[in-house]
Write a protein that holds these residues in place. Structure first.
Motif, PDB file in Angstrom:
ATOM      1  N   ALA A   1       3.098  10.439 -33.390  1.00  0.00           N
ATOM      2  CA  ALA A   1       2.094  12.028 -33.662  1.00  0.00           C
ATOM      3  C   ALA A   1       0.916  12.052 -33.409  1.00  0.00           C
ATOM      4  N   GLN A   2       0.433  11.304 -34.802  1.00  0.00           N
ATOM      5  CA  GLN A   2      -1.377  10.804 -35.594  1.00  0.00           C
ATOM      6  C   GLN A   2      -1.099  10.175 -34.660  1.00  0.00           C
ATOM      7  N   ASN A   3      -0.735   9.153 -34.121  1.00  0.00           N
ATOM      8  CA  ASN A   3      -1.609   7.378 -32.684  1.00  0.00           C
ATOM      9  C   ASN A   3      -2.560   8.820 -31.674  1.00  0.00           C
ATOM     10  N   ILE A   4      -1.478   9.584 -31.170  1.00  0.00           N
ATOM     11  CA  ILE A   4      -1.319  10.648 -30.134  1.00  0.00           C
ATOM     12  C   ILE A   4      -2.705  11.514 -30.492  1.00  0.00           C
ATOM     13  N   LEU A   5      -3.183  11.898 -31.953  1.00  0.00           N
ATOM     14  CA  LEU A   5      -3.974  12.624 -31.776  1.00  0.00           C
ATOM     15  C   LEU A   5      -5.491  12.131 -31.767  1.00  0.00           C
ATOM     16  N   LEU A   6      -5.238  10.506 -32.259  1.00  0.00           N
ATOM     17  CA  LEU A   6      -6.836   9.683 -32.313  1.00  0.00           C
ATOM     18  C   LEU A   6      -7.128   9.804 -30.700  1.00  0.00           C
ATOM     19  N   LEU A   7      -6.203  10.308 -29.647  1.00  0.00           N
ATOM     20  CA  LEU A   7      -7.363  10.535 -28.430  1.00  0.00           C
ATOM     21  C   LEU A   7      -8.231  11.308 -28.769  1.00  0.00           C
ATOM     22  N   ILE A   8      -8.023  12.920 -29.178  1.00  0.00           N
ATOM     23  CA  ILE A   8      -9.069  14.428 -28.773  1.00  0.00           C
ATOM     24  C   ILE A   8     -10.408  13.415 -29.881  1.00  0.00           C
ATOM     25  N   PRO A   9     -10.515  12.888 -31.269  1.00  0.00           N
ATOM     26  CA  PRO A   9     -11.858  12.238 -31.259  1.00  0.00           C
ATOM     27  C   PRO A   9     -12.702  11.332 -30.481  1.00  0.00           C
ATOM     28  N   GLY A  10     -11.889  10.681 -29.884  1.00  0.00           N
ATOM     29  CA  GLY A  10     -12.239   9.965 -28.194  1.00  0.00           C
ATOM     30  C   GLY A  10     -13.055  10.284 -28.093  1.00  0.00           C
ATOM     31  N   LEU A  11     -12.116  11.878 -26.803  1.00  0.00           N
ATOM     32  CA  LEU A  11     -12.928  12.428 -26.321  1.00  0.00           C
ATOM     33  C   LEU A  11     -13.637  13.742 -26.558  1.00  0.00           C
ATOM     34  N   VAL A  12     -13.870  13.887 -27.800  1.00  0.00           N
ATOM     35  CA  VAL A  12     -15.154  14.389 -28.625  1.00  0.00           C
ATOM     36  C   VAL A  12     -16.225  13.725 -28.572  1.00  0.00           C
ATOM     37  N   MET A  13     -15.787  11.965 -28.920  1.00  0.00           N
ATOM     38  CA  MET A  13     -17.435  11.006 -28.513  1.00  0.00           C
ATOM     39  C   MET A  13     -17.796  10.725 -27.311  1.00  0.00           C
ATOM     40  N   TYR A  14     -17.121  11.084 -26.730  1.00  0.00           N
ATOM     41  CA  TYR A  14     -17.206  10.637 -24.895  1.00  0.00           C
ATOM     42  C   TYR A  14     -18.362  11.838 -24.923  1.00  0.00           C
ATOM     43  N   LEU A  15     -17.889  13.231 -25.458  1.00  0.00           N
ATOM     44  CA  LEU A  15     -19.141  14.232 -24.402  1.00  0.00           C
ATOM     45  C   LEU A  15     -20.214  14.996 -25.547  1.00  0.00           C
ATOM     46  N   ALA A  16     -20.184  14.065 -26.594  1.00  0.00           N
ATOM     47  CA  ALA A  16     -20.861  13.826 -27.057  1.00  0.00           C
ATOM     48  C   ALA A  16     -22.068  14.034 -27.260  1.00  0.00           C
ATOM     49  N   PRO A  17     -22.421  12.829 -26.431  1.00  0.00           N
ATOM     50  CA  PRO A  17     -23.881  12.442 -26.426  1.00  0.00           C
ATOM     51  C   PRO A  17     -24.569  12.995 -25.474  1.00  0.00           C
ATOM     52  N   TYR A  18     -24.027  13.752 -24.502  1.00  0.00           N
ATOM     53  CA  TYR A  18     -24.961  14.636 -23.579  1.00  0.00           C
ATOM     54  C   TYR A  18     -25.663  15.473 -24.266  1.00  0.00           C
ATOM     55  N   ILE A  19     -25.019  16.069 -25.477  1.00  0.00           N
ATOM     56  CA  ILE A  19     -25.620  17.135 -26.787  1.00  0.00           C
ATOM     57  C   ILE A  19     -27.079  16.018 -26.848  1.00  0.00           C
ATOM     58  N   PHE A  20     -26.889  14.741 -27.260  1.00  0.00           N
ATOM     59  CA  PHE A  20     -28.582  14.428 -27.781  1.00  0.00           C
ATOM     60  C   PHE A  20     -28.991  13.632 -27.253  1.00  0.00           C
ATOM     61  N   PHE A  21     -28.780  12.443 -25.673  1.00  0.00           N
ATOM     62  CA  PHE A  21     -29.465  12.348 -24.951  1.00  0.00           C
ATOM     63  C   PHE A  21     -29.447  13.273 -23.294  1.00  0.00           C
ATOM     64  N   GLU A  22     -30.163  12.679 -22.687  1.00  0.00           N
ATOM     65  CA  GLU A  22     -30.928  13.026 -21.334  1.00  0.00           C
ATOM     66  C   GLU A  22     -30.484  12.275 -20.631  1.00  0.00           C
ATOM     67  N   LYS A  23     -29.282  13.137 -19.398  1.00  0.00           N
ATOM     68  CA  LYS A  23     -28.560  11.864 -18.593  1.00  0.00           C
ATOM     69  C   LYS A  23     -28.785  10.820 -17.758  1.00  0.00           C
TER      70      LYS A  23
END
Length: 385
Positions: A61-83
């Motif tokens: 279960a802990q390992n599966i939860l590691l996927l969610i931070p990866g998704l967050v880090m995939y979307l977060a760059p769009y907040i700070f950088f131009e497309k």
């Protein structure tokens, strides 16, 4: 989108934005793991589940939860950088590499949890899967490594695989033991050659004990002196070894010994001798009734014949002997050490210590009874000066 370069140097702003992206993933993971621990401790139904100990041990279960931070880090760059910014592409490649590694960890946890559960079943003794799982782990690491490298250098995995084709000979050499172990493990399992708990013996004396573990590269054997032997699986496929499982699963353990008789003590029995034996050994009463002296064929009987009859009768009435299996008492060819009588039978109890004790007790009795029939056991004369 937040423009950090309005307040600081562009290079510094990129480093800061990247650090914020990474910290957002770390914080997300920390919060999720904390929530999971709190929920799992309170969920009594989950704790009582028969699967929970195995899944918790492998932290699925802990390992599966590691996927969610990866998704967050995939979307977060769009907040700070131009497309279309190069930093977004770089961070995405790093994040995809992270996600591939996490997926490999999840797959590994699933395989290990399945192996733990399978190891508790009776089928694991005859078809252990540890070697197969280890082989799959090697393949999983290899494939994950290829995909991660392909993502980082922005190339197709097929390009890397094509390049690796030229170095296949080197890879075969590096993974030679693993490949041989995997193939041998499949052969051992499919042909039912060994299983956990089997007593096996190698003719060179390198192993003589119980199989405790079968892995990709080794078969672990606990010898009778409590030493441990590690044998490559392909050794058991390419060489001769003895498996005592047939004896362990049968109705008895074989005893096959010879009693050597001094040939100078063989003689023909008289009716008086037979009558005396009938009185001295009640066990022989039924067998001796069939002896008829003075018949037309002038029947005679020897003391060694009576001794063989006694051995057969004694064994058939002994509760430790499995009478449903062969009981053979026969005379072998005479040797310089006397006339051997082969005694062949099976004891019911196959435990080593008990087997040795009972067969010794039986032969102690048979050796002690020989003089009753006028026979002397052969013993090499002592040399005197």
């Amino acid at each position: 989108m937040i423009h950090l370069d309005k307040w600081m140097d562009p290079i510094l702003s990129n480093i800061t934005a990247t650090a914020i992206v990474v910290l957002s993933g770390i914080m997300t993971n920390w919060i999720l793991q904390l929530i999971f621990r709190l929920i799992s401790k309170q969920d009594l139904k989950l704790l009582k589940s028969k699967w929970h100990p195995y899944l918790a041990k492998r932290k699925l279960a802990q390992n599966i939860l590691l996927l969610i931070p990866g998704l967050v880090m995939y979307l977060a760059p769009y907040i700070f950088f131009e497309k279309g910014d190069n930093m977004i592409r770089l961070l995405h490649r790093l994040d995809l590499s992270y996600l591939m590694i996490v997926l490999a960890i999840i797959a590994n946890s699933i395989m290990l949890a399945f192996l733990d559960i399978y190891s508790t079943t009776e089928k694991n003794r005859s078809h252990p899967l540890q070697g197969l799982v280890q082989g799959l782990q090697v393949i999983l690491c290899f494939i994950t490594g290829i995909i991660v490298i392909a993502i980082l250098i922005d190339k197709s995995p097929t390009v890397l695989l094509t390049g690796l084709g030229a170095s296949a000979a080197v890879l075969m050499l590096v993974f030679k033991d693993s490949i041989l172990g995997f193939v041998a493990g499949v052969q051992l399992s499919q042909n039912n050659m060994i299983k956990l708990g089997d007593w096996i013996q190698l003719p060179d004396g390198s192993a003589n004990g119980t199989v405790e573990q079968i892995t990709l590269n080794t078969v672990k054997i606990r010898n009778w002196d409590n030493t441990i032997s590690m044998i490559p699986p392909y050794t058991l496929v390419t060489s001769v070894f003895k498996n005592w499982r047939g004896m362990q699963e049968s109705g008895g353990r074989r005893v096959d010994k010879c009693i050597f008789i001094d040939m100078n003590t063989l003689e023909t029995c008289t009716p008086e001798m037979v009558s005396d034996l009938r009185k001295a050994i009640p066990l022989m009463g039924a067998a001796l009734k069939n002896i008829n002296y003075g018949s037309a064929d002038n029947q005679t009987i020897t003391n060694i014949q009576l001794y063989r009859m006694y051995i057969d009768t004694y064994l058939r009435q002994n509760k430790e002997v499995n009478t449903s299996l062969d009981i053979i008492i026969t005379q072998k060819e005479a040797t310089a050490y006397g006339l051997p009588i082969e005694v062949y039978f099976f004891l019911r109890d196959k435990r080593w210590a008990y087997y040795e004790q009972k067969q010794s007790d039986i032969f102690d009795h048979l050796l002690a009874m020989a003089p009753t029939f006028g026979l002397r056991l052969y013993q090499l004369p002592m040399q005197t000066d």
